[in-house]
Design an enzyme around this catalytic site. Structure first.
Site, short mmCIF file in Angstrom:
data_model
loop_
_atom_site.label_atom_id
_atom_site.label_comp_id
_atom_site.label_asym_id
_atom_site.label_seq_id
_atom_site.Cartn_x
_atom_site.Cartn_y
_atom_site.Cartn_z
N SER A 158 0.85 -1.19 0.00
CA SER A 158 0.00 0.00 0.00
C SER A 158 0.88 1.23 0.00
O SER A 158 2.05 1.18 0.45
CB SER A 158 -0.90 0.01 1.24
OG SER A 158 -1.47 1.28 1.46
N TYR A 183 0.70 0.07 10.67
CA TYR A 183 0.20 -0.33 9.35
C TYR A 183 1.27 -0.06 8.28
O TYR A 183 1.54 -0.90 7.42
CB TYR A 183 -1.08 0.42 9.02
CG TYR A 183 -1.65 0.10 7.65
CD1 TYR A 183 -2.17 -1.16 7.37
CD2 TYR A 183 -1.66 1.06 6.64
CE1 TYR A 183 -2.69 -1.45 6.12
CE2 TYR A 183 -2.18 0.77 5.39
CZ TYR A 183 -2.69 -0.48 5.13
OH TYR A 183 -3.21 -0.78 3.88
#
Length: 324
Positions: A158, A183
């Site tokens: 991502s 994350y």
């Protein structure tokens, strides 16, 4: 750092869908494993691959929910897998290997994002453990089945990787937990995993890729309060997506990972990070959130992460440590 990170003019882009990139590609006789393949962009990935003729195995933490979501899609089978539980990873892999089937594609699409501080296994931070370590163990255990001379492993990273490199001094965030930093580290790990796996597998003809699928509103946002998404400009007060946020549809979000898994244009280009159905450029120096950061494509960092991951999981198909 020299780089293979430059566009190749794929002919596709941010608005392309998974069906678009598969047009004219026949996947009959090919077998894929797609984690997270029953929700969000994973579901669209499964649907598109099956439509193109592939057989798709969808391992799921909730098999009954997966079976319901996948009802009506032919050529799909469901099995049980919890990426946060290494015994579950072992069990799934052993069941798959026992079938004796060669495996052509593994798409590591399942993920958790920006969750409250959560510990799994021996106290591992849940995002690093689930998004990276679970997939690391899964691919290493499935390695004997990966078809030489053509198999591909796709690691869904991502743009979130911009938020953090690997925190070598504290990868499990035992102090100062930050949900977005955690994350980001996990997504950096996804990219580095592909870098080193490609290095290890290319002589056998097994290639690996990582990618940013784009912004997509899916169940991945389940841990985010609406107020936070409003503050980020993603949705309005009623939870409806805002056009300026630039979100893709799930069909568009699935396109880059499907392109990574199947495009003939990538046959000799493994280990790279992709976005919008092309090879991404290095991240610009102005801090814009696009492209790939140096820390997510550094081969030395990738090798170091592989060694750490093998030590933590006790699994290494390439001989660093025997499977536990």
């Amino acid at each position: 750092m020299t780089t293979a990170q430059h566009g190749i003019g794929s002919g596709f882009g941010a608005h392309s869908t998974a069906d678009d990139v598969l047009r004219g590609i026949d996947l009959a006789g090919r077998l894929a494993v797609v984690t997270g393949g029953y929700s969000g962009l994973g579901l669209e990935t499964t649907r598109a691959l099956a439509k193109a003729g592939a057989r798709v195995v969808v391992p799921a933490r909730r098999p009954s929910a997966a079976a319901e979501a996948l009802e009506g899609i032919g050529g799909v089978e469901v099995d049980e897998l919890d990426l946060g539980d290494l015994d579950s990873v072992r069990g799934f892999a052993e069941r798959f290997l026992a079938t004796g089937r060669p495996l052509d594609l593994v798409i590591d699409s399942a993920a958790v994002m920006a969750c409250p501080e959560t510990r799994v296994g021996p106290g591992w931070e849940a995002q690093f453990a689930t998004n990276h370590l679970g997939h690391f163990a899964l691919v290493n255990r499935l390695w004997p089945a990966l078809e030489p001379g053509g198999a591909r492993v796709v690691s869904v990273s991502s743009v979130g990787h911009h938020a953090s490199p690997i925190r070598w001094e504290d990868p499990h965030w035992r102090t100062g937990y930050d949900k977005w930093g955690a994350y980001g580290q996990a997504k950096t790990a996804n990219a580095l995993f592909a870098v080193h796996l490609d290095r290890l597998g290319r002589d056998r003809g097994v290639r690996a890729f990582s990618l940013h699928p784009g912004g997509i509103l899916t169940p991945l946002q389940r841990h985010l309060p609406r107020e936070e998404m409003v503050a980020r400009g993603w949705v309005d007060e009623e939870g409806r997506p805002l056009d300026p946020a630039g979100f893709k549809s799930p069909e568009q979000g699935a396109a880059t990972q499907v392109w990574a898994a199947t495009s003939p244009m990538l046959a000799d280009r493994g280990g790279v990070y992709l976005e919008d159905c092309d090879i991404a450029k290095p991240a610009p120096a102005d801090g814009a959130r696009k492209g790939v950061k140096d820390w997510a494509r550094d081969p030395e960092q990738a090798a170091r992460l592989w060694e750490l991951s093998a030590r933590l999981t006790g699994v290494d198909a390439f001989g660093g440590r025997p499977g536990a």
